[in-house]
Design a protein around this motif. Structure first.
Motif, PDB file in Angstrom:
ATOM      1  N   GLY A 140       0.792  -1.223   0.000  1.00 15.75           N
ATOM      2  CA  GLY A 140       0.000   0.000   0.000  1.00 15.75           C
ATOM      3  C   GLY A 140       0.822   1.269   0.000  1.00 15.75           C
ATOM      4  N   ASP A 141       2.032   1.235  -0.571  1.00 16.34           N
ATOM      5  CA  ASP A 141       2.881   2.420  -0.597  1.00 16.34           C
ATOM      6  C   ASP A 141       2.190   3.566  -1.322  1.00 16.34           C
ATOM      7  OD1 ASP A 141       4.826   1.085   0.705  1.00 16.34           O
ATOM      8  OD2 ASP A 141       6.264   1.020  -0.944  1.00 16.34           O
ATOM      9  N   ILE A 142       2.317   4.752  -0.784  1.00 14.29           N
ATOM     10  CA  ILE A 142       1.828   5.957  -1.446  1.00 14.29           C
ATOM     11  C   ILE A 142       2.930   7.005  -1.356  1.00 14.29           C
ATOM     12  CG2 ILE A 142      -0.612   5.497  -0.978  1.00 14.29           C
ATOM     13  CD1 ILE A 142      -0.437   7.395   1.384  1.00 14.29           C
ATOM     14  N   GLY A 143       2.692   8.153  -1.980  1.00 15.10           N
ATOM     15  CA  GLY A 143       3.694   9.205  -1.937  1.00 15.10           C
ATOM     16  C   GLY A 143       4.652   9.107  -3.096  1.00 15.10           C
ATOM     17  N   THR A 144       5.747   9.847  -3.008  1.00 16.49           N
ATOM     18  CA  THR A 144       6.706   9.927  -4.106  1.00 16.49           C
ATOM     19  C   THR A 144       8.085   9.486  -3.644  1.00 16.49           C
ATOM     20  OG1 THR A 144       7.231  12.230  -3.605  1.00 16.49           O
ATOM     21  CG2 THR A 144       5.450  11.821  -5.200  1.00 16.49           C
ATOM     22  N   SER A 145       8.893   9.076  -4.622  1.00 17.16           N
ATOM     23  CA  SER A 145      10.289   8.737  -4.383  1.00 17.16           C
ATOM     24  C   SER A 145      11.107   9.274  -5.540  1.00 17.16           C
ATOM     25  CB  SER A 145      10.476   7.216  -4.278  1.00 17.16           C
ATOM     26  OG  SER A 145       9.746   6.685  -3.200  1.00 17.16           O
ATOM     27  N   SER A 146      12.381   9.498  -5.278  1.00 13.66           N
ATOM     28  CA  SER A 146      13.289  10.036  -6.286  1.00 13.66           C
ATOM     29  C   SER A 146      14.174   8.916  -6.807  1.00 13.66           C
ATOM     30  CB  SER A 146      14.149  11.138  -5.675  1.00 13.66           C
ATOM     31  OG  SER A 146      15.016  11.692  -6.635  1.00 13.66           O
ATOM     32  N   TYR A 147      14.287   8.817  -8.131  1.00  9.21           N
ATOM     33  CA  TYR A 147      15.054   7.744  -8.761  1.00  9.21           C
ATOM     34  C   TYR A 147      16.100   8.326  -9.705  1.00  9.21           C
ATOM     35  CZ  TYR A 147      11.376   4.722  -7.021  1.00  9.21           C
ATOM     36  OH  TYR A 147      10.507   4.057  -6.197  1.00  9.21           O
ATOM     37  N   VAL A 148      17.243   7.645  -9.730  1.00  3.04           N
ATOM     38  CA  VAL A 148      18.318   7.994 -10.657  1.00  3.04           C
ATOM     39  C   VAL A 148      18.372   6.935 -11.742  1.00  3.04           C
ATOM     40  CG1 VAL A 148      20.815   8.238 -10.909  1.00  3.04           C
ATOM     41  CG2 VAL A 148      19.658   9.210  -8.908  1.00  3.04           C
ATOM     42  N   VAL A 149      18.532   7.367 -12.980  1.00  2.23           N
ATOM     43  CA  VAL A 149      18.581   6.460 -14.124  1.00  2.23           C
ATOM     44  C   VAL A 149      20.002   6.424 -14.675  1.00  2.23           C
ATOM     45  CG1 VAL A 149      17.720   5.991 -16.453  1.00  2.23           C
ATOM     46  CG2 VAL A 149      16.167   6.888 -14.700  1.00  2.23           C
ATOM     47  N   GLU A 150      20.517   5.202 -14.885  1.00  4.95           N
ATOM     48  CA  GLU A 150      21.813   4.989 -15.515  1.00  4.95           C
ATOM     49  C   GLU A 150      21.606   4.166 -16.783  1.00  4.95           C
ATOM     50  OE1 GLU A 150      24.819   4.610 -11.734  1.00  4.95           O
ATOM     51  OE2 GLU A 150      23.605   2.861 -12.270  1.00  4.95           O
ATOM     52  N   VAL A 151      22.421   4.416 -17.785  1.00  4.94           N
ATOM     53  CA  VAL A 151      22.335   3.690 -19.053  1.00  4.94           C
ATOM     54  C   VAL A 151      23.730   3.206 -19.427  1.00  4.94           C
ATOM     55  CG1 VAL A 151      21.518   3.726 -21.436  1.00  4.94           C
ATOM     56  CG2 VAL A 151      20.444   5.227 -19.737  1.00  4.94           C
ATOM     57  N   ARG A 152      23.818   1.940 -19.817  1.00  4.54           N
ATOM     58  CA  ARG A 152      25.092   1.333 -20.218  1.00  4.54           C
ATOM     59  C   ARG A 152      25.173   1.378 -21.739  1.00  4.54           C
ATOM     60  NH1 ARG A 152      30.011  -0.125 -17.879  1.00  4.54           N
ATOM     61  NH2 ARG A 152      30.717  -2.183 -18.589  1.00  4.54           N
ATOM     62  N   VAL A 153      26.140   2.095 -22.285  1.00  5.27           N
ATOM     63  CA  VAL A 153      26.167   2.365 -23.731  1.00  5.27           C
ATOM     64  C   VAL A 153      27.586   2.257 -24.285  1.00  5.27           C
ATOM     65  CG1 VAL A 153      24.149   3.892 -23.746  1.00  5.27           C
ATOM     66  CG2 VAL A 153      26.422   4.844 -23.293  1.00  5.27           C
ATOM     67  N   ARG A 154      27.655   2.149 -25.609  1.00  5.27           N
ATOM     68  CA  ARG A 154      28.898   2.309 -26.356  1.00  5.27           C
ATOM     69  C   ARG A 154      28.526   2.567 -27.810  1.00  5.27           C
ATOM     70  NH1 ARG A 154      31.510  -3.834 -26.946  1.00  5.27           N
ATOM     71  NH2 ARG A 154      29.978  -4.607 -28.431  1.00  5.27           N
ATOM     72  N   VAL A 155      29.519   2.926 -28.627  1.00  7.01           N
ATOM     73  CA  VAL A 155      29.319   3.102 -30.065  1.00  7.01           C
ATOM     74  C   VAL A 155      30.385   2.290 -30.784  1.00  7.01           C
ATOM     75  CG1 VAL A 155      28.225   5.359 -29.929  1.00  7.01           C
ATOM     76  CG2 VAL A 155      30.723   5.211 -30.052  1.00  7.01           C
ATOM     77  N   THR A 156      30.191   2.087 -32.073  1.00  8.53           N
ATOM     78  CA  THR A 156      31.198   1.402 -32.879  1.00  8.53           C
ATOM     79  C   THR A 156      32.401   2.315 -33.070  1.00  8.53           C
ATOM     80  OG1 THR A 156      30.254   2.210 -34.944  1.00  8.53           O
ATOM     81  CG2 THR A 156      29.401   0.119 -34.094  1.00  8.53           C
ATOM     82  N   ASP A 157      33.497   1.716 -33.478  1.00  7.35           N
ATOM     83  CA  ASP A 157      34.718   2.510 -33.681  1.00  7.35           C
ATOM     84  C   ASP A 157      34.486   3.655 -34.657  1.00  7.35           C
ATOM     85  OD1 ASP A 157      36.139   0.930 -31.936  1.00  7.35           O
ATOM     86  OD2 ASP A 157      36.900  -0.416 -33.509  1.00  7.35           O
ATOM     87  N   GLU A 158      33.641   3.411 -35.662  1.00 13.12           N
ATOM     88  CA  GLU A 158      33.403   4.432 -36.682  1.00 13.12           C
ATOM     89  C   GLU A 158      32.549   5.587 -36.160  1.00 13.12           C
ATOM     90  OE1 GLU A 158      32.624   1.230 -37.013  1.00 13.12           O
ATOM     91  OE2 GLU A 158      34.308   0.538 -38.247  1.00 13.12           O
ATOM     92  N   GLN A 159      31.835   5.356 -35.036  1.00 14.69           N
ATOM     93  CA  GLN A 159      30.901   6.369 -34.537  1.00 14.69           C
ATOM     94  C   GLN A 159      31.394   7.056 -33.264  1.00 14.69           C
ATOM     95  OE1 GLN A 159      28.046   7.303 -36.068  1.00 14.69           O
ATOM     96  NE2 GLN A 159      28.620   5.939 -37.746  1.00 14.69           N
ATOM     97  N   VAL A 160      32.660   6.894 -32.925  1.00 11.50           N
ATOM     98  CA  VAL A 160      33.184   7.501 -31.696  1.00 11.50           C
ATOM     99  C   VAL A 160      32.908   9.006 -31.715  1.00 11.50           C
ATOM    100  CG1 VAL A 160      35.293   8.067 -30.427  1.00 11.50           C
ATOM    101  CG2 VAL A 160      34.916   5.740 -31.266  1.00 11.50           C
TER     102      VAL A 160
END
Length: 547
Positions: free
Chosen positions: A468-488
């Motif tokens: 029965g949780d109510i109210g608000t909470s604060s969340y941090v979002v992380e993303v794990r990424v990379r690009v190809t050598d050609e797109q550095v």
């Protein structure tokens, strides 16, 4: 993954392809199995094959401590393994159902007439009372039928044969056991349904498949003589996966069950069951799935939700584990028991008693190591890490958008046209293709590649509907990424939550990098959706972490 259709109220019944509660509201069962309670399974005790089923474990304990103390052990075990605190915690986490595996040997005396053993039936009555108290539906699952319906350790078979189908006495006993259970619980609305046989007849016993539907019909006939209200749950053959045995829906209150372990959590893998729902006009149930890692859980159980399929996680509690909610801490000297089972030195009676009674202390929920991250993955509840490949299963323009479809996909979700690949390039790709394109193991990790304009959506929840949780909470979002050598230096993603931008991710490196969004997301308890969109690239994404 919107966790609605959750209300426990009155008798559950099938209405066409949907489940409804007693008030006629649509219902999805979200549950957990009480594996190893009434049918102790050796793998949950970290035992070898010589202790892989109840009768073998019972024999070992009696040999080591004698019949009187062995009887005392089992009485204590049944009392502690599932107690009121377990049901209370299950409800608090937001599950609305449990599946109770029943071993006939633990419930009825040997031979005919069928007579209940009072102690374990009383324990079953107690857990049903607790379910009513904490608003959790109970499913009665005949996991080990008289004689065995599977012919393996999971049904406590004596001779590794499905003797239920070859011995008329066992057949009569099974029918009568279900008649008596139905008579006992006919007025218990908190019992959601009767799961007639767990995982009957694997393929090597398929010659007996023609006997399965006639037996189902005879069991249901006996149940309906005393109970017109409860839903009947039918499992397919071969670990519940083969639905070709179904020939007709002979009752108007039937749910069809399948199980899912280890393979890819994608729509293709369950399409035959979705098709079966249409063919038989009956609701469907993923009645057993788990025994994997939490990344897999965050994909598989979202898959069921997105396709409106009830589910039950296997299992709530086992020894020394990281992939169930409750881990029973291994007693000191436990290896002495496993060694004895494989022909090693016999521990003294005093030593064996000390080890076994420490185990009895450890099985209580309060003594277990609890893993909230497992439950969070099942419900996609923050904090949770979501592998990028597990974007929404609702279809194009709802769960994802891909501008230019990949010409040739490696990995799964190929019908979506996304470019999904293994992290460890060529060797792993070759292994994937060698295995027919459908492997999954505990350590497998994949990524998705997005071109500019492509987006993927991920549903998740915050707070806890069960508590029965109510109210608000604060969340941090992380993303794990990379690009190809050609797109550095050229890759970028935008990230939004519930339609509001929380920032951009610059994917500039050819090595995997974890990027934290600067702006936190302040969210009320409930359902939310995070969307990642490629603004440049192509960009490769491994996971999204919400903390």
């Amino acid at each position: 993954m919107v966790l609605t259709k959750n209300r426990v109220a009155g008798f559950v019944r099938a209405e066409g392809r949907k489940l409804v509660n007693g008030d006629g509201e649509e219902l999805i069962l979200r549950g957990v199995g009480l594996g190893s309670w009434f049918l102790p399974e050796g793998y949950m005790w970290k035992f070898p094959e010589q202790g892989d089923r109840p009768r073998r474990i019972e024999r070992m304990i009696e040999e080591l401590v004698g019949p009187e103390k062995a009887a005392q052990f089992w009485e204590t075990y049944y009392d502690r393994y599932t107690a009121e605190s377990d049901i209370r915690q299950i409800a608090k986490e937001g599950f609305n159902s449990i599946r109770i595996p029943i071993n006939a040997r633990a419930f009825i005396e040997d031979g005919e007439p069928v007579r209940f053993k009072a102690n374990n039936v009383h324990r079953l009555d107690l857990v049903i009372d607790w379910c009513r108290q904490y608003n959790v539906y109970a499913i009665l699952d005949l996991h080990g039928a008289p004689g065995g319906q599977t012919g393996a350790n999971i049904d406590d078979s004596e001779n590794d044969q499905p003797e239920l189908f070859t011995n008329e006495t066992y057949r009569r006993m099974t029918i009568e056991l279900w008649r008596q259970l139905a008579d006992r619980y006919k007025d218990e609305w908190i019992v959601a349904g009767y799961d007639l046989l767990n995982e009957p007849l694997p393929d090597w016993n398929a010659a007996l498949n023609p006997q399965l539907m006639p037996l189902y019909k005879d069991i249901v006939k006996a149940i309906r003589e005393v109970d017109r209200m409860h839903m009947i749950i039918l499992e397919g053959a071969h670990w519940s996966t083969d639905w070709s045995i179904f020939d007709e829906m002979f009752d108007d209150n039937i749910q069809l069950q399948f199980h899912k372990y280890w393979n890819n959590p994608d729509t293709e893998s369950i399409q035959k069951y979705i098709d079966g729902r249409e063919q038989w006009n009956a609701p469907i149930f993923m009645g057993e799935g788990g025994e994997n890692n939490i990344d897999w859980y965050s994909g598989a159980f979202c898959l069921f939700e997105d396709h409106d399929i009830s589910w039950n996680f296997w299992t709530w509690k086992k020894m020394d584990t990281i992939n169930s909610p409750c881990s029973v801490n291994r007693p000191a000297g436990w290896d002495r028991l496993t060694a004895y089972l494989t022909g090693g030195e016999r521990p003294s009676a005093a030593e064996a008693e000390q080890i076994l009674w420490e185990y009895l202390d450890n099985i209580a929920l309060e003594k277990c190591t609890y893993h909230p991250e497992v439950v969070n993955a099942l419900f996609r509840r923050a904090p949770v890490r979501i592998p990028a490949i597990f974007y929404g299963y609702q279809g194009e323009e709802t769960g994802y958008h891909i501008g230019t479809k990949a010409a040739k996909n490696v990995g799964f979700r190929v019908n979506d046209g996304t470019d999904i690949r293994f992290i460890d390039s060529e060797r792993e790709v070759a292994n994937f293709q060698h295995n027919g394109g459908r492997p999954w193991n505990m350590d497998q990790r994949l990524y998705v590649q997005l071109a500019a304009g492509d987006w993927l959506a991920y549903d998740f929840t915050s707070g806890n509907s069960g508590s029965g949780d109510i109210g608000t909470s604060s969340y941090v979002v992380e993303v794990r990424v990379r690009v190809t050598d050609e797109q550095v230096g050229k890759g970028a993603l935008t990230v939004s939550v519930d339609g509001r931008s929380i920032g951009a991710v610059q994917a500039e490196e050819s090595e995997w990098t974890t990027v934290k969004l600067e702006e936190a997301a302040v969210l009320e308890a409930g359902h939310h959706r995070i969307v990642i969109e490629a603004a440049g690239g192509p960009v490769q994404v491994e996971w999204i972490n919400i903390t």
